[in-house]
Design a protein around this motif. Structure first.
Motif, short mmCIF file in Angstrom:
data_model
loop_
_atom_site.label_atom_id
_atom_site.label_comp_id
_atom_site.label_asym_id
_atom_site.label_seq_id
_atom_site.Cartn_x
_atom_site.Cartn_y
_atom_site.Cartn_z
N SER A 256 0.83 -1.21 0.00
CA SER A 256 0.00 0.00 0.00
C SER A 256 0.86 1.25 0.00
N ALA A 257 2.05 1.16 0.60
CA ALA A 257 2.92 2.32 0.67
C ALA A 257 3.73 2.50 -0.61
N PHE A 258 4.36 1.41 -1.09
CA PHE A 258 5.29 1.58 -2.21
C PHE A 258 4.60 1.79 -3.55
N TRP A 259 3.58 0.98 -3.86
CA TRP A 259 3.01 1.03 -5.22
C TRP A 259 2.26 2.32 -5.50
N GLY A 260 1.90 3.08 -4.47
CA GLY A 260 1.28 4.39 -4.68
C GLY A 260 2.24 5.54 -4.51
N SER A 261 3.54 5.23 -4.40
CA SER A 261 4.54 6.27 -4.16
C SER A 261 5.11 6.79 -5.47
N PRO A 262 5.88 7.87 -5.42
CA PRO A 262 6.48 8.42 -6.64
C PRO A 262 7.81 7.77 -7.00
N GLY B 68 2.50 4.67 11.17
CA GLY B 68 2.70 5.63 10.10
C GLY B 68 1.80 6.85 10.20
N LEU B 69 0.77 6.80 11.03
CA LEU B 69 -0.07 7.97 11.27
C LEU B 69 0.55 8.95 12.26
N ASN B 70 1.70 8.58 12.85
CA ASN B 70 2.33 9.46 13.83
C ASN B 70 3.10 10.54 13.08
N CYS B 71 2.42 11.65 12.82
CA CYS B 71 3.01 12.69 11.97
C CYS B 71 4.21 13.36 12.63
N ALA B 72 4.26 13.38 13.97
CA ALA B 72 5.41 13.98 14.64
C ALA B 72 6.66 13.16 14.36
N ALA B 73 6.55 11.83 14.44
CA ALA B 73 7.69 10.96 14.13
C ALA B 73 8.06 11.06 12.66
N ASN B 74 7.06 11.06 11.77
CA ASN B 74 7.33 11.17 10.33
C ASN B 74 8.10 12.45 10.02
N GLY B 75 7.66 13.54 10.62
CA GLY B 75 8.25 14.84 10.32
C GLY B 75 9.69 14.98 10.75
N ARG B 76 10.14 14.13 11.66
CA ARG B 76 11.52 14.20 12.14
C ARG B 76 12.49 13.39 11.28
N LEU B 77 11.97 12.61 10.34
CA LEU B 77 12.84 11.75 9.54
C LEU B 77 13.53 12.56 8.45
N PRO B 78 14.82 12.33 8.24
CA PRO B 78 15.52 13.04 7.17
C PRO B 78 15.25 12.40 5.81
N GLY B 79 15.58 13.11 4.75
CA GLY B 79 15.51 12.55 3.41
C GLY B 79 14.10 12.44 2.88
N GLU B 80 13.97 11.75 1.75
CA GLU B 80 12.68 11.57 1.11
C GLU B 80 11.85 10.52 1.84
N VAL B 81 10.65 10.90 2.22
CA VAL B 81 9.74 10.00 2.95
C VAL B 81 8.36 10.09 2.34
N TYR B 82 7.76 8.94 2.08
CA TYR B 82 6.37 8.90 1.58
C TYR B 82 5.55 8.00 2.49
N VAL B 83 4.40 8.50 2.90
CA VAL B 83 3.43 7.72 3.69
C VAL B 83 2.10 7.79 2.94
N PRO B 84 1.44 6.66 2.69
CA PRO B 84 0.18 6.68 1.93
C PRO B 84 -0.94 7.29 2.77
N PRO B 85 -2.06 7.65 2.15
CA PRO B 85 -3.16 8.23 2.92
C PRO B 85 -3.82 7.23 3.87
#
Length: 541
Positions: A121-127, A297-314
Protein backbone atom coordinates in the motif's frame (compact mmCIF):
# COMPACT_ATOMS: atom_id res chain seq x y z
CA UNK A 1 -11.17 -6.31 -17.88
CA UNK A 2 -9.99 -8.00 -14.70
CA UNK A 3 -11.32 -6.75 -11.36
CA UNK A 4 -9.50 -7.37 -8.08
CA UNK A 5 -11.17 -6.52 -4.78
CA UNK A 6 -8.90 -5.99 -1.80
CA UNK A 7 -10.35 -6.20 1.70
CA UNK A 8 -9.33 -5.77 5.29
CA UNK A 9 -11.45 -8.64 6.53
CA UNK A 10 -11.36 -12.09 8.07
CA UNK A 11 -10.01 -13.73 11.21
CA UNK A 12 -7.14 -11.31 11.72
CA UNK A 13 -9.10 -8.09 11.59
CA UNK A 14 -9.66 -6.13 14.80
CA UNK A 15 -10.69 -2.73 13.44
CA UNK A 16 -10.93 -0.51 10.36
CA UNK A 17 -12.47 -2.91 7.81
CA UNK A 18 -12.28 -1.54 4.27
CA UNK A 19 -12.53 -2.45 0.59
CA UNK A 20 -10.62 -1.38 -2.50
CA UNK A 21 -11.35 -2.24 -6.14
CA UNK A 22 -8.59 -2.12 -8.77
CA UNK A 23 -8.29 -3.27 -12.37
CA UNK A 24 -5.51 -5.36 -13.91
CA UNK A 25 -3.32 -2.26 -14.30
CA UNK A 26 -3.57 -1.43 -10.61
CA UNK A 27 -5.82 1.58 -11.23
CA UNK A 28 -7.83 2.30 -8.09
CA UNK A 29 -11.48 2.42 -9.11
CA UNK A 30 -12.80 2.84 -5.56
CA UNK A 31 -11.57 2.53 -1.99
CA UNK A 32 -13.61 3.24 1.11
CA UNK A 33 -13.72 2.32 4.77
CA UNK A 34 -16.70 0.56 6.31
CA UNK A 35 -17.03 3.23 9.01
CA UNK A 36 -18.03 5.86 6.44
CA UNK A 37 -21.12 3.81 5.60
CA UNK A 38 -22.16 2.13 8.85
CA UNK A 39 -21.29 5.37 10.75
CA UNK A 40 -19.41 3.47 13.52
CA UNK A 41 -15.92 4.87 14.13
CA UNK A 42 -13.28 2.23 13.33
CA UNK A 43 -16.02 -0.45 13.06
CA UNK A 44 -14.27 -2.57 15.68
CA UNK A 45 -15.47 -6.17 15.64
CA UNK A 46 -16.80 -6.00 12.07
CA UNK A 47 -15.09 -8.89 10.28
CA UNK A 48 -16.43 -8.24 6.79
CA UNK A 49 -16.81 -4.78 5.16
CA UNK A 50 -19.92 -5.72 3.18
CA UNK A 51 -21.13 -2.12 2.83
CA UNK A 52 -17.73 -0.96 1.58
CA UNK A 53 -17.62 -3.82 -0.92
CA UNK A 54 -21.06 -2.93 -2.26
CA UNK A 55 -20.09 0.75 -2.55
CA UNK A 56 -16.91 -0.09 -4.48
CA UNK A 57 -18.89 -2.22 -6.95
CA UNK A 58 -21.55 0.45 -7.31
CA UNK A 59 -18.95 3.16 -7.89
CA UNK A 60 -17.27 1.11 -10.63
CA UNK A 61 -20.62 0.17 -12.19
CA UNK A 62 -20.10 -3.59 -11.89
CA UNK A 63 -21.68 -6.47 -9.96
CA UNK A 64 -20.25 -9.09 -7.65
CA UNK A 65 -20.22 -11.54 -10.55
CA UNK A 66 -17.69 -9.33 -12.37
CA UNK A 67 -15.05 -9.61 -9.62
CA UNK A 68 -12.32 -12.08 -10.51
CA UNK A 69 -10.29 -12.18 -7.29
CA UNK A 70 -10.80 -11.14 -3.68
CA UNK A 71 -7.47 -10.32 -2.04
CA UNK A 72 -7.50 -10.46 1.78
CA UNK A 73 -4.94 -8.43 3.72
CA UNK A 74 -4.28 -11.23 6.20
CA UNK A 75 -2.80 -14.73 5.93
CA UNK A 76 -6.10 -16.47 6.68
CA UNK A 77 -4.79 -20.08 6.31
CA UNK A 78 -2.07 -19.34 8.86
CA UNK A 79 -4.50 -17.75 11.30
CA UNK A 80 -7.01 -20.57 10.81
CA UNK A 81 -4.38 -23.20 11.54
CA UNK A 82 -3.48 -21.35 14.73
CA UNK A 83 -7.11 -21.69 15.81
CA UNK A 84 -7.15 -25.39 14.90
CA UNK A 85 -9.52 -24.86 11.96
CA UNK A 86 -8.25 -25.86 8.49
CA UNK A 87 -8.58 -23.25 5.75
CA UNK A 88 -10.36 -24.68 2.76
CA UNK A 89 -13.27 -24.38 0.34
CA UNK A 90 -15.86 -23.89 3.08
CA UNK A 91 -13.79 -21.17 4.76
CA UNK A 92 -13.52 -19.26 1.49
CA UNK A 93 -17.23 -19.62 0.80
CA UNK A 94 -18.15 -18.33 4.27
CA UNK A 95 -15.87 -15.29 3.90
CA UNK A 96 -17.20 -14.54 0.42
CA UNK A 97 -20.77 -14.80 1.67
CA UNK A 98 -20.03 -12.32 4.44
CA UNK A 99 -18.68 -9.94 1.81
CA UNK A 100 -21.78 -10.28 -0.37
CA UNK A 101 -20.64 -12.89 -2.90
CA UNK A 102 -22.95 -15.80 -3.60
CA UNK A 103 -23.01 -18.48 -6.35
CA UNK A 104 -23.01 -19.71 -8.93
CA UNK A 105 -19.84 -17.84 -9.97
CA UNK A 106 -17.57 -17.00 -7.07
CA UNK A 107 -14.27 -15.14 -7.32
CA UNK A 108 -10.96 -16.69 -6.37
CA UNK A 109 -9.62 -15.80 -2.92
CA UNK A 110 -5.98 -14.87 -2.38
CA UNK A 111 -4.59 -14.17 1.08
CA UNK A 112 -1.71 -11.73 1.48
CA UNK A 113 0.43 -11.54 4.62
CA UNK A 114 -0.61 -8.48 6.61
CA UNK A 115 2.73 -6.66 6.58
CA UNK A 116 3.27 -7.41 2.92
CA UNK A 117 -0.10 -5.80 2.20
CA UNK A 118 0.91 -2.78 4.30
CA UNK A 119 4.20 -2.50 2.42
CA UNK A 120 2.45 -2.77 -0.95
CA UNK A 121 0.00 0.00 0.00
CA UNK A 122 2.92 2.32 0.67
CA UNK A 123 5.29 1.58 -2.21
CA UNK A 124 3.01 1.03 -5.22
CA UNK A 125 1.28 4.39 -4.68
CA UNK A 126 4.54 6.27 -4.16
CA UNK A 127 6.48 8.42 -6.64
CA UNK A 128 9.51 6.11 -6.47
CA UNK A 129 10.97 3.48 -8.80
CA UNK A 130 12.60 1.85 -5.79
CA UNK A 131 12.38 2.35 -2.05
CA UNK A 132 13.10 1.01 1.38
CA UNK A 133 9.78 0.18 3.05
CA UNK A 134 9.22 0.21 6.80
CA UNK A 135 6.07 -1.31 8.31
CA UNK A 136 5.38 -0.51 11.98
CA UNK A 137 2.06 -1.33 13.65
CA UNK A 138 0.48 -3.23 16.53
CA UNK A 139 0.95 -6.61 14.93
CA UNK A 140 0.43 -8.64 11.81
CA UNK A 141 0.05 -12.40 11.98
CA UNK A 142 3.13 -12.51 14.24
CA UNK A 143 5.40 -9.57 13.49
CA UNK A 144 5.11 -5.96 14.67
CA UNK A 145 7.90 -4.41 12.56
CA UNK A 146 9.10 -5.33 9.07
CA UNK A 147 11.59 -3.96 6.55
CA UNK A 148 11.20 -4.55 2.79
CA UNK A 149 13.11 -3.73 -0.36
CA UNK A 150 10.81 -2.61 -3.17
CA UNK A 151 11.50 -2.13 -6.90
CA UNK A 152 9.11 -1.59 -9.80
CA UNK A 153 8.61 -4.77 -11.77
CA UNK A 154 9.83 -7.00 -8.91
CA UNK A 155 8.14 -8.63 -5.91
CA UNK A 156 8.60 -7.02 -2.52
CA UNK A 157 11.41 -8.65 -0.54
CA UNK A 158 11.25 -8.77 3.24
CA UNK A 159 14.68 -8.27 4.78
CA UNK A 160 13.96 -8.17 8.52
CA UNK A 161 11.16 -8.40 11.06
CA UNK A 162 10.60 -8.13 14.81
CA UNK A 163 7.88 -9.92 16.88
CA UNK A 164 5.13 -8.41 19.02
CA UNK A 165 7.29 -7.82 22.09
CA UNK A 166 8.81 -4.97 20.03
CA UNK A 167 5.42 -3.51 19.11
CA UNK A 168 5.37 0.28 19.12
CA UNK A 169 1.67 0.11 18.37
CA UNK A 170 0.89 -1.92 21.48
CA UNK A 171 3.13 0.27 23.64
CA UNK A 172 1.43 3.43 22.42
CA UNK A 173 -1.98 1.84 22.98
CA UNK A 174 -1.00 1.04 26.57
CA UNK A 175 -0.07 4.69 27.14
CA UNK A 176 -3.38 5.80 25.61
CA UNK A 177 -5.34 3.46 27.88
CA UNK A 178 -3.46 4.63 30.97
CA UNK A 179 -4.29 8.22 30.02
CA UNK A 180 -7.98 7.36 29.80
CA UNK A 181 -8.07 8.08 26.05
CA UNK A 182 -9.09 4.57 24.98
CA UNK A 183 -7.51 2.04 22.64
CA UNK A 184 -7.84 4.36 19.63
CA UNK A 185 -6.48 7.49 21.29
CA UNK A 186 -3.05 7.52 19.61
CA UNK A 187 -3.63 10.87 17.92
CA UNK A 188 -4.55 12.47 21.23
CA UNK A 189 -1.46 11.02 22.93
CA UNK A 190 0.70 12.51 20.20
CA UNK A 191 -0.89 15.94 20.69
CA UNK A 192 -0.52 15.76 24.47
CA UNK A 193 3.15 14.76 24.22
CA UNK A 194 4.03 18.16 22.75
CA UNK A 195 3.30 19.77 26.13
CA UNK A 196 6.37 17.99 27.51
CA UNK A 197 8.65 18.86 24.60
CA UNK A 198 10.88 21.05 26.77
CA UNK A 199 10.71 18.79 29.84
CA UNK A 200 13.55 16.56 30.98
CA UNK A 201 11.51 13.35 30.90
CA UNK A 202 13.62 10.31 31.81
CA UNK A 203 13.93 7.53 29.25
CA UNK A 204 11.73 4.70 30.54
CA UNK A 205 13.81 2.12 28.66
CA UNK A 206 10.78 0.45 27.15
CA UNK A 207 12.47 0.05 23.75
CA UNK A 208 16.08 1.02 23.17
CA UNK A 209 18.37 1.11 20.16
CA UNK A 210 22.12 0.88 19.83
CA UNK A 211 25.01 -1.26 18.60
CA UNK A 212 23.19 -4.39 19.75
CA UNK A 213 20.09 -3.53 17.73
CA UNK A 214 16.56 -3.03 19.00
CA UNK A 215 16.04 -4.17 22.58
CA UNK A 216 12.66 -4.54 24.29
CA UNK A 217 12.13 -4.57 28.02
CA UNK A 218 9.64 -7.39 27.32
CA UNK A 219 12.43 -9.67 26.05
CA UNK A 220 12.56 -11.54 22.76
CA UNK A 221 9.88 -14.25 23.06
CA UNK A 222 8.22 -14.39 19.63
CA UNK A 223 5.38 -16.49 21.04
CA UNK A 224 3.89 -13.59 23.00
CA UNK A 225 0.42 -12.85 21.61
CA UNK A 226 -1.52 -9.61 21.71
CA UNK A 227 -3.20 -10.14 25.09
CA UNK A 228 0.03 -11.12 26.84
CA UNK A 229 1.97 -8.28 25.24
CA UNK A 230 -0.74 -5.73 26.02
CA UNK A 231 -0.86 -6.75 29.68
CA UNK A 232 2.92 -6.48 30.06
CA UNK A 233 3.07 -3.05 28.41
CA UNK A 234 0.29 -1.82 30.69
CA UNK A 235 2.36 -2.86 33.70
CA UNK A 236 5.43 -1.01 32.37
CA UNK A 237 3.45 2.18 31.77
CA UNK A 238 1.86 2.09 35.23
CA UNK A 239 5.26 1.52 36.81
CA UNK A 240 6.79 4.47 34.95
CA UNK A 241 3.83 6.73 35.82
CA UNK A 242 3.85 5.68 39.47
CA UNK A 243 0.05 5.75 39.55
CA UNK A 244 -2.89 3.70 38.21
CA UNK A 245 -4.08 6.62 36.08
CA UNK A 246 -3.98 10.41 35.62
CA UNK A 247 -5.29 12.83 38.22
CA UNK A 248 -7.09 15.04 35.71
CA UNK A 249 -9.96 14.38 33.32
CA UNK A 250 -9.32 14.02 29.59
CA UNK A 251 -10.21 17.66 28.98
CA UNK A 252 -7.51 18.84 31.39
CA UNK A 253 -4.71 16.33 30.79
CA UNK A 254 -2.31 19.03 29.64
CA UNK A 255 -2.34 20.34 33.24
CA UNK A 256 -1.50 16.91 34.69
CA UNK A 257 2.31 16.48 34.95
CA UNK A 258 2.11 12.69 35.19
CA UNK A 259 -0.12 12.50 32.10
CA UNK A 260 2.18 14.75 30.08
CA UNK A 261 5.19 12.73 31.23
CA UNK A 262 3.63 9.42 30.08
CA UNK A 263 2.60 10.85 26.71
CA UNK A 264 6.02 12.44 26.21
CA UNK A 265 7.83 9.22 27.08
CA UNK A 266 5.67 7.19 24.68
CA UNK A 267 6.16 9.70 21.85
CA UNK A 268 9.91 9.99 22.46
CA UNK A 269 10.19 6.20 22.30
CA UNK A 270 8.33 6.10 19.00
CA UNK A 271 10.45 8.86 17.50
CA UNK A 272 13.71 7.28 18.64
CA UNK A 273 12.84 3.78 17.43
CA UNK A 274 11.25 4.86 14.13
CA UNK A 275 14.28 7.03 13.42
CA UNK A 276 16.59 4.08 14.07
CA UNK A 277 14.45 1.73 11.98
CA UNK A 278 14.42 4.22 9.10
CA UNK A 279 18.21 4.21 9.17
CA UNK A 280 18.26 0.41 9.25
CA UNK A 281 15.86 0.18 6.31
CA UNK A 282 18.00 2.53 4.21
CA UNK A 283 21.19 0.71 5.17
CA UNK A 284 19.80 -2.78 4.47
CA UNK A 285 18.40 -1.82 1.08
CA UNK A 286 20.99 0.71 -0.02
CA UNK A 287 18.06 2.94 -1.05
CA UNK A 288 17.47 6.39 0.43
CA UNK A 289 13.81 6.82 -0.62
CA UNK A 290 11.69 5.57 2.28
CA UNK A 291 8.04 4.49 2.43
CA UNK A 292 6.25 3.90 5.74
CA UNK A 293 3.07 1.96 6.48
CA UNK A 294 1.31 0.42 9.47
CA UNK A 295 -0.70 2.26 12.09
CA UNK A 296 2.41 3.96 13.51
CA UNK A 297 2.70 5.63 10.10
CA UNK A 298 -0.07 7.97 11.27
CA UNK A 299 2.33 9.46 13.83
CA UNK A 300 3.01 12.69 11.97
CA UNK A 301 5.41 13.98 14.64
CA UNK A 302 7.69 10.96 14.13
CA UNK A 303 7.33 11.17 10.33
CA UNK A 304 8.25 14.84 10.32
CA UNK A 305 11.52 14.20 12.14
CA UNK A 306 12.84 11.75 9.54
CA UNK A 307 15.52 13.04 7.17
CA UNK A 308 15.51 12.55 3.41
CA UNK A 309 12.68 11.57 1.11
CA UNK A 310 9.74 10.00 2.95
CA UNK A 311 6.37 8.90 1.58
CA UNK A 312 3.43 7.72 3.69
CA UNK A 313 0.18 6.68 1.93
CA UNK A 314 -3.16 8.23 2.92
CA UNK A 315 -4.13 4.90 4.52
CA UNK A 316 -1.06 3.63 6.41
CA UNK A 317 -3.26 2.02 9.08
CA UNK A 318 -5.18 -1.26 8.77
CA UNK A 319 -7.70 0.06 6.25
CA UNK A 320 -4.78 0.35 3.88
CA UNK A 321 -4.23 -3.40 3.63
CA UNK A 322 -7.33 -3.54 1.41
CA UNK A 323 -5.41 -1.37 -1.05
CA UNK A 324 -2.15 -3.24 -0.51
CA UNK A 325 -3.71 -6.68 -0.90
CA UNK A 326 -5.22 -5.67 -4.24
CA UNK A 327 -1.94 -4.12 -5.39
CA UNK A 328 -0.08 -7.29 -4.37
CA UNK A 329 -1.89 -8.97 -7.28
CA UNK A 330 -2.00 -6.05 -9.74
CA UNK A 331 0.50 -3.30 -9.03
CA UNK A 332 0.72 0.01 -10.90
CA UNK A 333 3.52 -0.17 -13.45
CA UNK A 334 4.58 3.48 -13.30
CA UNK A 335 5.41 5.59 -10.24
CA UNK A 336 2.63 8.07 -9.55
CA UNK A 337 1.47 9.50 -6.24
CA UNK A 338 -2.02 8.14 -5.65
CA UNK A 339 -5.05 10.32 -5.11
CA UNK A 340 -6.75 10.03 -1.75
CA UNK A 341 -10.17 10.86 -3.22
CA UNK A 342 -11.44 7.33 -3.90
CA UNK A 343 -14.65 7.14 -1.87
CA UNK A 344 -18.25 7.99 -2.66
CA UNK A 345 -19.81 11.22 -3.90
CA UNK A 346 -21.87 13.29 -1.45
CA UNK A 347 -25.03 13.20 -3.55
CA UNK A 348 -27.71 15.90 -3.40
CA UNK A 349 -29.38 17.07 -0.24
CA UNK A 350 -32.62 15.19 0.30
CA UNK A 351 -35.97 16.93 0.09
CA UNK A 352 -37.23 18.43 3.30
CA UNK A 353 -33.82 19.35 4.72
CA UNK A 354 -35.17 22.81 5.53
CA UNK A 355 -32.13 24.71 4.27
CA UNK A 356 -32.11 27.24 1.46
CA UNK A 357 -29.20 26.65 -0.92
CA UNK A 358 -27.52 29.73 -2.33
CA UNK A 359 -25.36 30.21 -5.37
CA UNK A 360 -21.90 28.77 -4.81
CA UNK A 361 -19.62 31.78 -5.03
CA UNK A 362 -15.89 31.82 -4.26
CA UNK A 363 -15.89 35.41 -3.05
CA UNK A 364 -18.86 34.89 -0.74
CA UNK A 365 -17.20 31.89 0.91
CA UNK A 366 -13.87 33.73 1.16
CA UNK A 367 -15.64 36.68 2.83
CA UNK A 368 -17.31 34.39 5.37
CA UNK A 369 -14.00 32.76 6.26
CA UNK A 370 -12.16 36.07 6.47
CA UNK A 371 -14.92 37.34 8.78
CA UNK A 372 -14.28 34.48 11.23
CA UNK A 373 -16.97 31.98 10.28
CA UNK A 374 -16.53 28.20 10.36
CA UNK A 375 -17.61 26.44 7.17
CA UNK A 376 -18.04 22.74 6.41
CA UNK A 377 -17.03 21.39 3.01
CA UNK A 378 -18.55 18.21 1.56
CA UNK A 379 -17.57 18.05 -2.10
CA UNK A 380 -16.40 15.42 -4.56
CA UNK A 381 -15.38 11.88 -3.72
CA UNK A 382 -14.55 11.34 -0.07
CA UNK A 383 -10.98 10.91 1.13
CA UNK A 384 -9.78 7.43 2.02
CA UNK A 385 -7.99 7.40 5.35
CA UNK A 386 -8.46 9.40 8.56
CA UNK A 387 -7.20 12.79 7.37
CA UNK A 388 -9.70 15.34 6.07
CA UNK A 389 -8.19 16.72 2.86
CA UNK A 390 -10.74 19.42 1.92
CA UNK A 391 -13.40 17.08 0.56
CA UNK A 392 -14.86 16.41 4.02
CA UNK A 393 -13.40 19.25 6.10
CA UNK A 394 -14.25 22.06 8.47
CA UNK A 395 -12.40 25.20 7.38
CA UNK A 396 -11.72 28.45 9.23
CA UNK A 397 -9.30 31.35 9.29
CA UNK A 398 -6.22 30.62 11.44
CA UNK A 399 -5.08 34.23 11.93
CA UNK A 400 -6.27 34.50 15.55
CA UNK A 401 -5.41 32.07 18.34
CA UNK A 402 -9.03 32.28 19.49
CA UNK A 403 -10.09 30.24 16.45
CA UNK A 404 -8.39 27.19 17.91
CA UNK A 405 -10.53 27.48 21.02
CA UNK A 406 -13.67 28.01 18.94
CA UNK A 407 -13.01 25.06 16.66
CA UNK A 408 -12.21 22.74 19.56
CA UNK A 409 -15.42 23.87 21.26
CA UNK A 410 -17.45 23.38 18.08
CA UNK A 411 -16.07 19.86 17.64
CA UNK A 412 -16.47 19.06 21.37
CA UNK A 413 -12.75 18.28 21.59
CA UNK A 414 -10.25 18.77 24.40
CA UNK A 415 -8.91 22.33 24.30
CA UNK A 416 -5.29 21.15 24.37
CA UNK A 417 -5.57 19.43 20.98
CA UNK A 418 -3.99 21.06 17.91
CA UNK A 419 -5.09 21.74 14.33
CA UNK A 420 -3.29 21.83 11.00
CA UNK A 421 -3.31 24.24 8.04
CA UNK A 422 -4.06 23.83 4.34
CA UNK A 423 -2.52 26.01 1.64
CA UNK A 424 -2.31 26.04 -2.13
CA UNK A 425 1.04 27.79 -2.30
CA UNK A 426 4.34 28.01 -0.45
CA UNK A 427 3.61 30.72 2.10
CA UNK A 428 6.98 30.33 3.81
CA UNK A 429 5.26 29.91 7.16
CA UNK A 430 6.66 26.44 7.96
CA UNK A 431 9.57 24.26 6.94
CA UNK A 432 8.68 22.18 3.86
CA UNK A 433 7.61 18.59 4.60
CA UNK A 434 7.77 17.18 1.07
CA UNK A 435 5.40 14.35 0.21
CA UNK A 436 4.12 14.30 3.80
CA UNK A 437 2.18 17.50 3.05
CA UNK A 438 0.06 15.75 0.42
CA UNK A 439 -2.00 13.78 2.95
CA UNK A 440 -1.33 15.83 6.12
CA UNK A 441 0.91 13.10 7.56
CA UNK A 442 4.00 14.98 8.67
CA UNK A 443 4.65 17.62 11.30
CA UNK A 444 6.64 20.66 10.22
CA UNK A 445 8.23 23.39 12.31
CA UNK A 446 6.63 26.81 11.95
CA UNK A 447 8.84 29.74 11.09
CA UNK A 448 8.81 32.76 13.37
CA UNK A 449 6.60 34.51 10.82
CA UNK A 450 4.30 31.47 10.67
CA UNK A 451 3.82 31.33 14.43
CA UNK A 452 2.79 34.99 14.37
CA UNK A 453 0.62 34.87 11.23
CA UNK A 454 -1.41 31.68 11.82
CA UNK A 455 -1.48 31.06 15.60
CA UNK A 456 -4.61 28.88 15.49
CA UNK A 457 -2.62 26.08 13.84
CA UNK A 458 0.54 26.49 15.94
CA UNK A 459 0.97 23.66 18.42
CA UNK A 460 2.60 24.24 21.78
CA UNK A 461 5.91 22.78 20.56
CA UNK A 462 6.11 25.15 17.59
CA UNK A 463 5.04 22.62 14.95
CA UNK A 464 2.03 22.21 12.70
CA UNK A 465 0.69 19.46 10.38
CA UNK A 466 0.24 21.02 6.93
CA UNK A 467 -1.58 20.01 3.76
CA UNK A 468 -0.52 21.30 0.34
CA UNK A 469 -3.63 21.38 -1.87
CA UNK A 470 -3.29 21.04 -5.64
CA UNK A 471 -5.87 22.71 -7.90
CA UNK A 472 -6.96 19.31 -9.23
CA UNK A 473 -7.52 18.01 -5.70
CA UNK A 474 -10.32 20.42 -4.83
CA UNK A 475 -10.75 23.33 -7.27
CA UNK A 476 -13.25 25.30 -5.22
CA UNK A 477 -11.23 25.37 -1.99
CA UNK A 478 -8.13 26.08 -4.05
CA UNK A 479 -9.92 29.11 -5.53
CA UNK A 480 -11.02 30.25 -2.07
CA UNK A 481 -7.41 30.15 -0.87
CA UNK A 482 -6.41 32.26 -3.86
CA UNK A 483 -9.23 34.74 -3.16
CA UNK A 484 -8.09 35.07 0.46
CA UNK A 485 -4.55 35.69 -0.70
CA UNK A 486 -5.77 38.51 -2.96
CA UNK A 487 -7.46 40.09 0.07
CA UNK A 488 -4.16 40.23 1.95
CA UNK A 489 -5.14 37.23 4.11
CA UNK A 490 -2.44 34.54 4.44
CA UNK A 491 -3.21 31.85 1.80
CA UNK A 492 -3.84 29.40 4.62
CA UNK A 493 -6.92 27.93 6.32
CA UNK A 494 -7.34 25.85 9.42
CA UNK A 495 -8.40 22.42 8.13
CA UNK A 496 -9.86 19.73 10.35
CA UNK A 497 -12.10 16.70 9.95
CA UNK A 498 -15.82 17.20 9.28
CA UNK A 499 -17.26 15.12 12.12
CA UNK A 500 -18.39 15.27 15.70
CA UNK A 501 -16.92 13.44 18.71
CA UNK A 502 -16.68 9.68 18.22
CA UNK A 503 -17.95 9.89 14.62
CA UNK A 504 -16.26 9.01 11.33
CA UNK A 505 -15.94 11.74 8.73
CA UNK A 506 -19.22 12.65 7.05
CA UNK A 507 -19.78 10.85 3.77
CA UNK A 508 -22.93 12.32 2.19
CA UNK A 509 -24.37 15.81 1.88
CA UNK A 510 -27.17 14.84 4.27
CA UNK A 511 -24.60 13.64 6.84
CA UNK A 512 -22.76 16.93 6.41
CA UNK A 513 -25.80 19.15 6.83
CA UNK A 514 -26.93 17.32 9.96
CA UNK A 515 -23.44 17.50 11.45
CA UNK A 516 -22.94 21.18 10.59
CA UNK A 517 -26.26 22.09 12.19
CA UNK A 518 -25.68 19.94 15.27
CA UNK A 519 -22.23 21.38 15.94
CA UNK A 520 -23.01 24.97 14.97
CA UNK A 521 -21.02 25.71 11.81
CA UNK A 522 -22.14 28.78 9.87
CA UNK A 523 -22.43 27.23 6.43
CA UNK A 524 -21.98 24.12 4.31
CA UNK A 525 -20.37 24.03 0.87
CA UNK A 526 -21.53 21.13 -1.32
CA UNK A 527 -20.83 20.28 -4.95
CA UNK A 528 -23.27 22.85 -6.22
CA UNK A 529 -24.52 25.05 -3.39
CA UNK A 530 -23.69 27.15 -0.36
CA UNK A 531 -26.13 26.29 2.44
CA UNK A 532 -26.38 28.62 5.44
CA UNK A 533 -26.77 26.41 8.50
CA UNK A 534 -26.38 28.86 11.40
CA UNK A 535 -26.83 32.47 12.45
CA UNK A 536 -24.39 34.47 10.36
CA UNK A 537 -24.30 37.26 12.87
CA UNK A 538 -23.43 34.99 15.77
CA UNK A 539 -19.64 34.89 15.43
CA UNK A 540 -17.91 34.78 18.83
CA UNK A 541 -15.17 37.40 19.35
Amino acid sequence: MTYILGVNAGLGIFHDPAACLVDERGTVLAAIEEERLNRVRHSAGVKAPALAVARCLETAGITAADVDVVAVGWDEPRLSARQGVPWGFDSRRVLLGQLGFYGPRLPDVQCIAHHQAHAASAFWGSPYDQAAVLVVDGNGEDEAISIYRARRGHPLVRLACWPQVFSLGHLYEAASLWLGLGRRGAGKVMGLAAYGATWNVPDPGWLTTGPHGLISTLGTDSRQDYEATKHRWHKRVRSFAGAPGPQESAGNLAADPAAVRVATAAQATVEQVVGWLAGQAREMTGIQQLCIAGGVGLNCAANGRLPGEVYVPPVPHDSGVALGAAWSLAAPRQPSVMTAYTGGWPGPLSDGHGATPRDLDVDRVADLLADGHIIGVCRGRSEVGPRALCHRSFLASPVTSHMRERMNALKRREQWRPFGPVTHADPGLWEPAGHLERYMLGAARLTEAGAAAIPAVAHVDGTTRPQRLQAADEPFVHAVLEALSQRGHPPVLLNTSFNGPGEPLVETADHALACARRLGATALVTDDALVMTGDRAAVPG
